[in-house]
Design a protein around this motif. Structure first.
Motif: not given
Length: 236
Positions: A92-111
């Motif tokens: 999913i890291q490779a698929y998420l080329s949208n940098h804003v969506a990528n960043r949001a996904s990681i922040r929410q997942g880690v939280s």
């Protein structure tokens, strides 16, 4: 998977309590600092009335189902397989080329993972948190969501519904906070959208990770443009 036994009774009542806790807005996953691009959509002039708002919400639900739900499904199924969870996180890291969506996904997942570890005190969750701290994975939201719900023995259907509910609630809540709709109107709208959300879930419930794709690209593009805003209330 049916959540009811032969007598129409919930086969596992304890899972309903867990679902309610995770779905509660008081469960801190950082979702309310994100708008899924709604703030960008309004400030760039793409959402100017209630009809356009409805279209945008549907686009967010469809993208969540067509792109993220396959990762939720697979990580739910493989929740006891750490190597597969890490692999899915890398995909999913490779698929998420949208940098804003990528960043949001990681922040929410880690939280989400951090909150789940402190709340449920599950050893497999804690082990995954150590992997995260050691930079062995990014911690994307869809993967962590399925992983955690699988370990908590929520059925796949309940997990899918909860994931799409969180998307629906977050976008609508962002509209309320931005002053686009009132709180009562938002609740009425959310209730009316639930039937459509279930239709979307059923449409994409069996999509595989290999088939994951963005099906509403305008909403994805608008989220990617969030960083271009001069001033913003939300992180994404």
């Amino acid at each position: 998977m049916n959540d009811l036994d032969d007598n129409g009774v919930d086969a596992d009542p304890s899972s309903t309590w867990i679902l309610l806790q995770i779905g509660d807005s008081a469960f801190p996953t950082g979702g309310f600092s994100h708008s899924f691009g709604f703030e960008s959509a309004t400030k760039h002039g793409f959402v100017t009335d209630f009809s356009a708002f409805r279209v945008f919400v549907l686009s967010c639900l469809q993208n969540a189902a067509s792109f993220s739900l396959p990762f939720v499904n697979e990580s739910h199924k493989e929740c006891h397989n750490e190597e597969r969870i890490i692999e899915l996180d890398g995909i999913i890291q490779a698929y998420l080329s949208n940098h804003v969506a990528n960043r949001a996904s990681i922040r929410q997942g880690v939280s989400l993972l951090g909150t789940a570890c402190k709340t449920f005190e599950n050893e497999e969750m804690k082990s995954m948190e150590i992997k995260l701290e050691n930079k062995h994975l990014h911690g994307h939201f869809a993967v962590m969501f399925g992983f955690i719900c699988g370990l908590l023995k929520l059925s796949l259907i309940k997990t899918q519904q909860l994931f799409l509910f969180s998307t629906l609630r977050t976008v609508i809540a962002s509209a309320v906070r931005l002053g686009n709709v009132g709180p009562l109107q938002a609740q009425s709208f959310q209730f009316k959208m639930q039937k459509k959300a279930e239709e979307i879930r059923k449409k994409f419930e069996n999509v595989t990770v290999e088939e994951a794709t963005i099906t509403a690209p305008v909403a994805d593009f608008l989220q990617g443009a969030h960083d271009n805003l001069f001033s913003k209330l939300f992180y994404s």
